[in-house]
Design an enzyme around this catalytic site. Structure first.
Site, PDB file in Angstrom:
ATOM      1  N   VAL A 502       3.178  -6.634  -0.136  1.00 47.04           N
ATOM      2  CA  VAL A 502       2.919  -6.399   1.288  1.00 47.04           C
ATOM      3  C   VAL A 502       1.443  -6.540   1.645  1.00 47.04           C
ATOM      4  CG1 VAL A 502       4.919  -4.876   1.476  1.00 47.04           C
ATOM      5  CG2 VAL A 502       2.679  -3.892   0.977  1.00 47.04           C
ATOM      6  N   GLU A 503       1.180  -6.739   2.924  1.00 42.85           N
ATOM      7  CA  GLU A 503      -0.161  -6.821   3.512  1.00 42.85           C
ATOM      8  C   GLU A 503      -1.056  -7.834   2.792  1.00 42.85           C
ATOM      9  OE1 GLU A 503      -2.027  -3.235   4.701  1.00 42.85           O
ATOM     10  OE2 GLU A 503      -0.172  -2.324   5.376  1.00 42.85           O
TER      11      GLU A 503
END
Length: 821
Positions: A502-503
């Site tokens: 993620v991110e």
């Protein structure tokens, strides 16, 4: 001949000294003039040769020192070539590069980091209010949750836990007090997320997402007063559950290529014709989406009818839409690696929203990407690092204790050298991660938005989380792989790839973002050169370009000298324990600046396609930052010498990896002649650094497997229940009990060896030892308690063969197989 040789040596030494100190053109001119005079007067240089040399010198001195002449004759042609070679940059790339601020990463790119400046930055501290929240509601929340129940029975947080999170303000930690939020500092926020993460990843993710990149933060920075006054109090009180939808099926890491479209139009809204946007989108992986009441949405906005201006392609835009709004499809969920936090897809087709639903209103159309890039630092610098260090603290505590409790061949497994190796990594990386988290949060609290350092924190801390959890699983063996209520590692181990992904997926972050953004954003001259090209300013380019040349030459001279001298003699903060580490990092900073410049000069714009080289350069920058954090962390905690084993191991490991990364850059550099020169400048004495020694690893492991002040500081901030009725409390109690029982074991073994014990069986021998006064009754009781706790800790869960599920009949495939037989 000797005179000529001596003259050459003197000339080389003078040139090296001038380059080392980045001398100005005037200083170069004066020194060279004096040297030429000496050669001429001394008769070394005569006749036509002397005349030619003087003519060339005077020409270069005049051009070099007369700025207008230099600009027209030299800089202008170079500037023309530079503008042609400068790679084209999209608007989203430009916004990403210019997002955030430059902090300590700028010093690391300078080649001469100011260590005293770093040490003078204030150490982050929680306020009394924040500490009360950590000791009160956060501790209560941790006690309320059971990750096995959440992940294998409920597949969600229990309703009472959700309500507790809302009522106590966990969803509004970053929201200012004037809007009803807690108004916590970045460090206080980090401490809360870290503590929850050591207990339940589901609870931690549910708390950290509303306080990270999402509607709350975007509204605080960019929302209209009306939007802030309405939504922020509702978010703070938990009356609204937010999510933010960015990732699409066809646009993951390349989020800027999202296919989701909004068209500016007029449509009937609440009984009147209204200017707004008609949006069609499809998103996935949206955390809290299935339970969200308001949806933050990123999309590309177009105005084909030119209703709001002459431009048709307006760019990425962010809106805030109630999930109850007609046309919003939301509520289904994904199941990421058995994790039970809410995460799912959402979509909409031709959904109309009025202009005032855009975050910041109509003036913020097309500014969504820069908004997101500015705010992304929170998730990368706070939430994911907090989760990562939680894994470090948890594994340090649990694996250290288990290694003392679990025995094989009549000794704790933690005393085997094979186990000391992973224990050393766990302890060393935990110290390094805590340093990085703390220092970076401190920068945020000073008002910095360090986008490059946020990317470094995200990548390297989640990667080290993966390493420490792998090592913890290896040490625990069968205890770690059998899932059940008594397995405290399995769920964390399973969910590691989520944080990795993620991110900004870690592969992308390492190979494209860290150095790709840092080389431009943090370099003292590159961005200035690019701005000069954008402004078509020869004068500004002249200042930046020649300063850049002097910078590169200085780093070349400094890199070679510090490589020869081992960086001895460089200025460093006065601390006997750490002085040499500061000096070595200065050497690496200089060498890194040289490698970065030469890579950009020689490879040019195609460097961003040389992803492996870019990744290695990013590794060097990252490890320089992590090492800087470790040194500052040690200093701001009072230079407590019992922590030195953690610090030494971490710094030796980082320095060795820096050497490996630099060697990889040079070994794979496309221009082999330049690579040859770089190797002589960066490693004039060869590859001299070594990995942490076995003794260093032993010292770290020894700290983890027994109580100590250093161990307590290493795991401070995690949730550690005092009661031995809780699994973790029981594990810690078992370690203390086993250590207390070790002298008792020694007495019984000595009696057995002396032939004083005649019975067989461990329990019977200890009973006989008590009767023979080898041990006391109290010691026997202590031994029995240690034995009982030890047995409970090493046991794993088992279930009936159908895992408690009623099976009415055998599966059809089994029935068919039996019929065939």
């Amino acid at each position: 001949m000797m005179t000529i040789l001596l003259s050459v040596v003197v000339v080389v030494a003078v040139i090296w000294a001038l380059a080392y100190h980045a001398a100005s053109a005037a200083v170069w001119s004066v020194v060279v003039c004096v040297g030429l005079l000496g050669l001429t007067v001394g008769g070394v240089m005569t006749g036509v040769i002397a005349a030619l040399v003087w003519v060339v010198f005077i020409a270069f001195a005049v051009i070099g020192n007369l700025k207008s002449l230099r600009q027209s004759l030299i800089t202008a042609p170079i500037f023309k070539i530079y503008k042609k070679l400068l790679p084209q940059m999209s608007q989203t790339e430009r916004e990403a590069l210019e997002a955030g601020t430059v902090w300590w990463d700028g010093d690391l790119f300078s080649g001469k980091p100011d260590w005293n400046k770093l040490l003078d930055y204030p150490a982050p501290k929680v306020t009394a209010e924040e500490q009360a929240f950590i000791d009160g509601p956060t501790e209560q929340l941790c006690a309320m949750v059971n990750e096995w129940e959440i992940s294998h029975e409920l597949h969600d947080l229990p309703p009472n836990v959700w309500q507790f999170i809302k009522d106590k303000g966990f969803l509004g930690m970053i929201i200012p007090k004037e809007y009803g939020g807690l108004g916590f500092s970045a460090y206080g926020h980090s401490q809360v997320v870290m503590k929850i993460s050591t207990r339940s990843s589901t609870a931690a993710v549910s708390v950290m997402v509303p306080n990270s990149l999402g509607p709350g933060e975007l509204l605080m920075h960019y929302g209209t007063d009306e939007q802030k006054n309405y939504y922020l109090p509702r978010l703070a009180k938990g009356l609204e559950i937010p999510c933010f939808a960015l990732t699409a099926p066809d646009a993951g890491s390349d989020a800027a290529s999202m296919p989701d479209v909004g068209i500016v139009c007029k449509q009937m809204w609440e009984g009147k014709e209204t200017l707004g946007i008609r949006i069609t989108w499809e998103k996935r992986y949206i955390t809290l989406g299935p339970v969200a009441t308001i949806l933050g949405l990123a999309f590309k906005c177009f105005d084909p009818d030119k209703l709001i201006g002459e431009q048709t392609d307006l760019g990425i835009t962010c809106a805030l839409i109630p999930t109850s709004h007609k046309g919003v499809n939301i509520g289904r969920r994904h199941f990421p690696l058995n994790a039970s936090f809410m995460n799912g897809p959402n979509s909409g087709k031709d959904v109309f929203i009025p202009m005032d639903w855009l975050i910041g209103g109509q003036p913020m159309i097309g500014k969504g990407w820069s908004m997101l890039m500015e705010c992304l630092a929170a998730g990368r610098s706070i939430s994911l690092p907090a989760q990562s260090i939680a894994a470090g603290k948890f594994t340090s505590m649990a694996t250290g204790a288990y290694s003392r409790v679990r025995q094989q061949f009549k000794m704790p497994i933690g005393k085997f050298e094979g186990i000391e190796e992973p224990l050393a990594r766990i302890g060393g990386y935990t110290y390094l991660m805590d340093a990085c988290r703390t220092v970076t949060a401190g920068a945020l609290d000073m008002g910095e938005k360090p986008s490059v350092l946020g990317a470094i924190s995200k990548f390297h801390m989640t990667e080290r989380m993966r390493i420490v959890l792998n090592d913890a699983m290896d040490v625990h063996g069968g205890k770690g792989i059998c899932m059940g209520p008594n397995n405290y590692l399995g769920a964390a181990y399973q969910s590691v790839p989520i944080a990795i992904t993620v991110e900004g997926a870690n592969i992308l972050t390492r190979s494209l973002m860290i150095f790709g953004q840092g080389a431009i954003r943090c370099h003292p001259w590159v961005l200035k050169e690019m701005h000069a090209a954008q402004e078509d300013s020869v004068e500004k380019f002249d200042d930046a370009f020649w300063s850049h040349i002097a910078f590169t030459l200085s780093n070349a001279a400094r890199a070679m000298w510090t490589g020869i001298s081992g960086a001895r003699g460089l200025s460093a903060p006065a601390c006997d324990d750490t002085k040499r580490y500061y000096q070595q990092l200065t050497r690496f900073s200089t060498a890194f600046a040289l490698l970065a410049d030469v890579s950009m000069f020689v490879i040019g714009g195609s460097l961003k396609r040389k992803e492996k080289l870019s990744a290695r350069l990013g590794d060097v920058l990252s490890l320089l930052y992590l090492s800087s954090c470790a040194l500052k962390f040690y200093d701001q905690r009072g230079r407590q010498t019992d922590e030195l084993p953690f610090l030494r191991w971490a710094l030796y490991d980082s320095a060795f990896k820096i050497q490996v990364a630099m060697d990889g850059v040079i070994e794979n550099f496309p221009n082999r002649f330049v690579a040859f020169l770089l190797r002589r400048l960066v490693f004039p004495r060869g590859l001299t650094l070594i990995q942490p020694s076995d003794q260093m690893g032993h010292e770290v492991a020894d700290l983890l497997i027994q109580p100590s002040a250093a161990r307590n500081r290493l795991i401070a901030g995690m949730y550690l229940p005092k009661s031995d009725t809780d699994l973790l409390g029981k594990l810690e109690a078992a370690m203390h009990a086993v250590i207390a029982a070790e002298p008792i074991d020694a007495k019984v073994r000595a009696a057995k060896k002396a032939g004083r014990l005649s019975v067989h069986g461990t329990d019977a021998q200890y009973e006989e030892a008590m009767k023979l006064s080898v041990i006391t009754e109290t010691e026997l009781a202590l031994w029995k308690r240690a034995r009982a706790l030890q047995h409970e800790i090493i046991m794993v869960d088992d279930f009936d063969k159908h895992f408690g599920k009623e099976v009415a009949s055998k599966p059809e495939v089994w029935q068919q197989a039996e019929a065939a037989e």
